[in-house]
Design a protein around this motif. Structure first.
Motif, PDB file in Angstrom:
ATOM      1  N   LEU A   4     -18.232  50.183 -21.987  1.00 49.78           N
ATOM      2  CA  LEU A   4     -17.877  49.687 -20.660  1.00 49.78           C
ATOM      3  C   LEU A   4     -19.097  49.902 -19.783  1.00 49.78           C
ATOM      4  N   PHE A   5     -19.647  48.819 -19.259  1.00 43.71           N
ATOM      5  CA  PHE A   5     -20.796  48.879 -18.365  1.00 43.71           C
ATOM      6  C   PHE A   5     -20.294  48.713 -16.932  1.00 43.71           C
ATOM      7  N   LEU A   6     -20.622  49.661 -16.079  1.00 39.18           N
ATOM      8  CA  LEU A   6     -20.259  49.592 -14.664  1.00 39.18           C
ATOM      9  C   LEU A   6     -21.505  49.241 -13.866  1.00 39.18           C
ATOM     10  N   MET A   7     -21.481  48.107 -13.191  1.00 39.68           N
ATOM     11  CA  MET A   7     -22.598  47.691 -12.350  1.00 39.68           C
ATOM     12  C   MET A   7     -22.416  48.341 -10.981  1.00 39.68           C
ATOM     13  N   VAL A   8     -23.370  49.177 -10.597  1.00 40.17           N
ATOM     14  CA  VAL A   8     -23.259  49.967  -9.370  1.00 40.17           C
ATOM     15  C   VAL A   8     -24.385  49.589  -8.416  1.00 40.17           C
ATOM     16  N   GLY A   9     -24.008  49.258  -7.190  1.00 43.34           N
ATOM     17  CA  GLY A   9     -24.985  48.934  -6.163  1.00 43.34           C
ATOM     18  C   GLY A   9     -24.356  48.113  -5.058  1.00 43.34           C
ATOM     19  N   LEU A  10     -25.062  47.996  -3.978  1.00 46.27           N
ATOM     20  CA  LEU A  10     -24.594  47.223  -2.827  1.00 46.27           C
ATOM     21  C   LEU A  10     -24.816  45.729  -3.047  1.00 46.27           C
ATOM     22  N   PRO A  11     -24.194  44.880  -2.227  1.00 47.14           N
ATOM     23  CA  PRO A  11     -24.417  43.439  -2.343  1.00 47.14           C
ATOM     24  C   PRO A  11     -25.907  43.099  -2.222  1.00 47.14           C
ATOM     25  N   GLY A  12     -26.362  42.217  -3.091  1.00 45.08           N
ATOM     26  CA  GLY A  12     -27.760  41.798  -3.061  1.00 45.08           C
ATOM     27  C   GLY A  12     -28.685  42.677  -3.875  1.00 45.08           C
ATOM     28  N   ALA A  13     -28.150  43.732  -4.496  1.00 45.09           N
ATOM     29  CA  ALA A  13     -28.989  44.656  -5.258  1.00 45.09           C
ATOM     30  C   ALA A  13     -29.489  44.051  -6.568  1.00 45.09           C
ATOM     31  N   ALA A  98     -12.463  55.892 -21.724  1.00 41.57           N
ATOM     32  CA  ALA A  98     -12.488  56.928 -22.767  1.00 41.57           C
ATOM     33  C   ALA A  98     -11.145  56.993 -23.486  1.00 41.57           C
ATOM     34  N   ALA A  99     -10.062  56.828 -22.756  1.00 38.39           N
ATOM     35  CA  ALA A  99      -8.730  56.837 -23.367  1.00 38.39           C
ATOM     36  C   ALA A  99      -8.559  55.671 -24.341  1.00 38.39           C
ATOM     37  N   LEU A 100      -9.348  54.616 -24.154  1.00 39.00           N
ATOM     38  CA  LEU A 100      -9.309  53.452 -25.053  1.00 39.00           C
ATOM     39  C   LEU A 100     -10.352  53.563 -26.163  1.00 39.00           C
ATOM     40  N   GLY A 101     -11.114  54.668 -26.167  1.00 37.65           N
ATOM     41  CA  GLY A 101     -12.143  54.872 -27.183  1.00 37.65           C
ATOM     42  C   GLY A 101     -13.478  54.243 -26.847  1.00 37.65           C
ATOM     43  N   ALA A 102     -13.674  53.867 -25.595  1.00 42.09           N
ATOM     44  CA  ALA A 102     -14.929  53.225 -25.194  1.00 42.09           C
ATOM     45  C   ALA A 102     -15.829  54.211 -24.455  1.00 42.09           C
ATOM     46  N   GLU A 103     -17.120  54.003 -24.590  1.00 39.44           N
ATOM     47  CA  GLU A 103     -18.105  54.793 -23.853  1.00 39.44           C
ATOM     48  C   GLU A 103     -18.486  54.037 -22.583  1.00 39.44           C
ATOM     49  N   THR A 104     -18.657  54.776 -21.493  1.00 39.57           N
ATOM     50  CA  THR A 104     -19.032  54.150 -20.222  1.00 39.57           C
ATOM     51  C   THR A 104     -20.505  54.361 -19.950  1.00 39.57           C
ATOM     52  N   LYS A 105     -21.151  53.284 -19.510  1.00 41.43           N
ATOM     53  CA  LYS A 105     -22.555  53.334 -19.121  1.00 41.43           C
ATOM     54  C   LYS A 105     -22.666  52.780 -17.710  1.00 41.43           C
ATOM     55  N   VAL A 106     -23.314  53.532 -16.852  1.00 42.27           N
ATOM     56  CA  VAL A 106     -23.488  53.126 -15.468  1.00 42.27           C
ATOM     57  C   VAL A 106     -24.842  52.458 -15.311  1.00 42.27           C
ATOM     58  N   CYS A 107     -24.827  51.265 -14.765  1.00 44.14           N
ATOM     59  CA  CYS A 107     -26.056  50.524 -14.482  1.00 44.14           C
ATOM     60  C   CYS A 107     -26.233  50.546 -12.972  1.00 44.14           C
ATOM     61  N   PHE A 108     -27.052  51.444 -12.496  1.00 43.79           N
ATOM     62  CA  PHE A 108     -27.244  51.666 -11.060  1.00 43.79           C
ATOM     63  C   PHE A 108     -28.468  50.917 -10.583  1.00 43.79           C
ATOM     64  N   LEU A 109     -28.249  49.926  -9.746  1.00 44.40           N
ATOM     65  CA  LEU A 109     -29.356  49.170  -9.163  1.00 44.40           C
ATOM     66  C   LEU A 109     -29.648  49.779  -7.806  1.00 44.40           C
ATOM     67  N   ASP A 110     -30.635  50.625  -7.798  1.00 48.01           N
ATOM     68  CA  ASP A 110     -30.984  51.446  -6.638  1.00 48.01           C
ATOM     69  C   ASP A 110     -31.979  50.688  -5.761  1.00 48.01           C
ATOM     70  N   THR A 111     -31.465  49.708  -5.036  1.00 47.76           N
ATOM     71  CA  THR A 111     -32.312  48.853  -4.210  1.00 47.76           C
ATOM     72  C   THR A 111     -32.310  49.365  -2.779  1.00 47.76           C
ATOM     73  N   PRO A 112     -33.465  49.617  -2.185  1.00 50.09           N
ATOM     74  CA  PRO A 112     -33.520  50.137  -0.806  1.00 50.09           C
ATOM     75  C   PRO A 112     -32.864  49.173   0.187  1.00 50.09           C
ATOM     76  N   LEU A 113     -32.271  49.743   1.222  1.00 53.47           N
ATOM     77  CA  LEU A 113     -31.586  48.960   2.246  1.00 53.47           C
ATOM     78  C   LEU A 113     -32.493  47.897   2.853  1.00 53.47           C
TER      79      LEU A 113
END
Length: 160
Positions: A4-13, A98-113
């Motif tokens: 499971l990939f979680l895309m993390v960041g603000l709009p436009g990142a 995790a309860a479904l047996g999947a690994e989570t990976k966070v994809c953090f797009l750390d774009t300055p304001l």
């Protein structure tokens, strides 16, 4: 094992652009709420009461996650391009995956304001008919104040 990939960041990142690339590279199924929301309701941000927009958007995300859980159970990797501004949201999805047996990976797009604001300005100048056309600098400033960068020790992919 599915991821499971979680895309993390603000709009436009750059989350959706990165999610599209990741989907091609991994074969994961990508869920981007803005695309579904625009298809179903149009660009209703600032057009209807905020409560109505938020309710619609939440229902789109809930449906995507329901389908995503089914895919993870079947061993298919999933990309949730939701933004995940708050640590609690990321942790909730990690535990459910995790309860479904999947690994989570966070994809953090750390774009300055400052860069996010420049990107909004460029998009506005292009007269693009997308969700970003109605986001104001005030919106972005307020959202930046709500955003919680990832801090948990599970795997992070950082990009900008």
């Amino acid at each position: 094992m599915a991821d499971l990939f979680l895309m993390v960041g603000l709009p436009g990142a750059g989350k959706t652009t990165y999610a599209q690339k990741l989907a091609k590279e991994t074969g994961a199924v990508r869920f981007t709420p803005d695309e579904w929301h625009l298809f179903l309701f149009g660009d209703d941000f600032h057009q209807v009461e905020q409560e109505i927009h938020d309710s619609r958007h939440n229902r789109v995300e809930d449906l995507m996650w329901k389908v995503g859980q089914d895919l993870l159970q079947k061993g298919v990797s999933v990309i949730l391009d939701f933004g995940f501004w708050v640590e609690e949201q990321r942790e909730e999805k990690r535990l459910e995956a995790a309860a479904l047996g999947a690994e989570t990976k966070v994809c953090f797009l750390d774009t300055p304001l400052e860069e996010l604001l420049r990107r909004l300005e460029r998009r506005a100048a292009q007269n693009r008919d997308d969700v970003f056309s109605t986001i104001t600098e005030e919106d972005m400033q307020a959202w930046a104040g709500l955003f919680e960068p990832p801090v948990n020790p599970w795997r992070h992919i950082r990009s900008s």
